[in-house]
Design an enzyme around this catalytic site. Sequence first.
Site, PDB file in Angstrom:
ATOM      1  CB  VAL A  34      -1.016  -0.046   1.172  1.00 41.04           C
ATOM      2  CG1 VAL A  34      -0.351   0.106   2.512  1.00 41.04           C
ATOM      3  CG2 VAL A  34      -2.105   0.990   0.982  1.00 41.04           C
ATOM      4  CG  ASP A  35       5.114   3.022   1.861  1.00 38.07           C
ATOM      5  OD1 ASP A  35       4.781   4.180   1.569  1.00 38.07           O
ATOM      6  OD2 ASP A  35       6.147   2.747   2.503  1.00 38.07           O
ATOM      7  CB  THR A 119      -2.255  -7.825   7.209  1.00 36.47           C
ATOM      8  OG1 THR A 119      -2.716  -6.990   6.133  1.00 36.47           O
ATOM      9  CG2 THR A 119      -2.881  -7.380   8.509  1.00 36.47           C
ATOM     10  N   GLY A 120       0.657  -7.376   5.276  1.00 35.07           N
ATOM     11  CA  GLY A 120       1.238  -7.761   3.993  1.00 35.07           C
ATOM     12  C   GLY A 120       2.671  -8.214   4.195  1.00 35.07           C
TER      13      GLY A 120
HETATM   14  N1  AR6 Z   1      -5.300  -0.227  -0.858  1.00 36.62           N
HETATM   15  C1  AR6 Z   1      -5.623  -0.887   0.282  1.00 36.62           C
HETATM   16  N2  AR6 Z   1      -4.887  -1.915   0.763  1.00 36.62           N
HETATM   17  C2  AR6 Z   1      -3.786  -2.279   0.054  1.00 36.62           C
HETATM   18  C3  AR6 Z   1      -3.385  -1.644  -1.139  1.00 36.62           C
HETATM   19  C4  AR6 Z   1      -4.205  -0.572  -1.588  1.00 36.62           C
HETATM   20  N3  AR6 Z   1      -3.922   0.108  -2.720  1.00 36.62           N
HETATM   21  N4  AR6 Z   1      -2.249  -2.251  -1.580  1.00 36.62           N
HETATM   22  C5  AR6 Z   1      -1.955  -3.236  -0.707  1.00 36.62           C
HETATM   23  N5  AR6 Z   1      -2.881  -3.276   0.281  1.00 36.62           N
HETATM   24  P1  AR6 Z   1       1.661  -3.947   3.103  1.00 36.62           P
HETATM   25  P2  AR6 Z   1       2.803  -3.936   5.848  1.00 36.62           P
HETATM   26  C6  AR6 Z   1      -2.979  -4.140   1.469  1.00 36.62           C
HETATM   27  O1  AR6 Z   1       2.630  -4.990   2.680  1.00 36.62           O
HETATM   28  O2  AR6 Z   1       2.515  -5.385   5.990  1.00 36.62           O
HETATM   29  C7  AR6 Z   1       5.993  -1.682   2.486  1.00 36.62           C
HETATM   30  O3  AR6 Z   1       7.073  -2.023   1.649  1.00 36.62           O
HETATM   31  C8  AR6 Z   1      -2.262  -5.462   1.453  1.00 36.62           C
HETATM   32  O4  AR6 Z   1      -3.031  -6.428   0.736  1.00 36.62           O
HETATM   33  O5  AR6 Z   1       1.402  -2.797   2.197  1.00 36.62           O
HETATM   34  O6  AR6 Z   1       2.432  -3.009   6.971  1.00 36.62           O
HETATM   35  C9  AR6 Z   1       6.335  -0.582   3.462  1.00 36.62           C
HETATM   36  O7  AR6 Z   1       7.237   0.335   2.915  1.00 36.62           O
HETATM   37  C10 AR6 Z   1      -2.208  -5.788   2.937  1.00 36.62           C
HETATM   38  O8  AR6 Z   1      -3.439  -6.350   3.357  1.00 36.62           O
HETATM   39  O9  AR6 Z   1       2.100  -3.286   4.538  1.00 36.62           O
HETATM   40  C11 AR6 Z   1       6.922  -1.331   4.615  1.00 36.62           C
HETATM   41  O10 AR6 Z   1       8.299  -1.590   4.386  1.00 36.62           O
HETATM   42  C12 AR6 Z   1      -2.077  -4.404   3.593  1.00 36.62           C
HETATM   43  O11 AR6 Z   1      -2.362  -3.457   2.546  1.00 36.62           O
HETATM   44  C13 AR6 Z   1       6.167  -2.618   4.619  1.00 36.62           C
HETATM   45  O12 AR6 Z   1       5.690  -2.806   3.281  1.00 36.62           O
HETATM   46  C14 AR6 Z   1      -0.742  -4.093   4.195  1.00 36.62           C
HETATM   47  O13 AR6 Z   1       0.293  -4.683   3.428  1.00 36.62           O
HETATM   48  C15 AR6 Z   1       4.948  -2.553   5.525  1.00 36.62           C
HETATM   49  O14 AR6 Z   1       4.333  -3.812   5.544  1.00 36.62           O
END
Ligand code: AR6
Length: 176
Positions: A34-35, A119-120
Site C-alpha cells: 500500500v506504501d 498484514t502484507g
Molecule cells: N489499498 C488498500 N490496501 C492495500 C493496497 C491498496 N492500494 N495495496 C496493498 N494493500 P503492506 P505492511 C494491502 O505490505 O505489511 C511496504 O514495503 C495489502 O493487501 O502494504 O504493513 C512498506 O514500505 C495488505 O493487506 O504493509 C513497509 O516496508 C495491507 O495493505 C512494509 O511494506 C498491508 O500490506 C509494511 O508492511
Amino acid sequence: MGVQLELVQGDITRVAVDAIVNAANSGLRGGGGVDGAIHRAGGPRIMEECRRLGGCPTGEAKATGPGDLPARYVVHAVGPVWDGGEAGEPELLASAHRRSIEVADGLGCVSVAFPAISTGVYGYPIDRSARVALPAAVAAAEASEHVRRVVFVLFSEADLAAFWDAASELQLEHDD
Ligand code: AR6
C-alpha cells in the site's frame, strides 16, 4: 458522540476522506504494498515531505500532505513486523492505530481510512490484526475531538471477511 465504522473492499488511494493512513516503514522510505501504491498515485511531493520527517518509530504515526490524492492528509503509520505474537506486536499495532487517529485529530480530520496495517510484507495474520486494529481505532476515535468516521479499506474479499468477522465478534456496529 458516536463513531461510524465502515468496512469496505477497495484501493485506499481512491478513497476521499480527510486522512488516509499509510502502512509505512520506520525510515518513511517508501516501499511496496500500500506504501508503493500511495506514493505512485500521490506523486513525488509525498516523498519530499517524508524525507523531512526524519523517520518514524514502530507504533507511531506522522502526517504529510496528500500530493495528488483525493484526501487532505496522508498519515504514515508504522506497524510491527510479525514475530510470533509474543514480541509486543499487538500493543505496537494498537499504538499505530491510536496514534494515527490522534495525529489526524490534531489536524482537524473528521474521517480517517486505514488499510490492514502490518498484514502484507510484515506478516501479521489478518484475523489477529483485525481484532487489534478495529477496537484500537474505534476507541481512539471515540476519545478524539474531531474524528467521527473510521473506514477500513481491505484490499481482498478474504481480508474484508476477516475484518467483518472480527467486528461481529467484538460487537462493533458497522456499515458496508
Ligand atoms: N489499498 C488498500 N490496501 C492495500 C493496497 C491498496 N492500494 N495495496 C496493498 N494493500 P503492506 P505492511 C494491502 O505490505 O505489511 C511496504 O514495503 C495489502 O493487501 O502494504 O504493513 C512498506 O514500505 C495488505 O493487506 O504493509 C513497509 O516496508 C495491507 O495493505 C512494509 O511494506 C498491508 O500490506 C509494511 O508492511
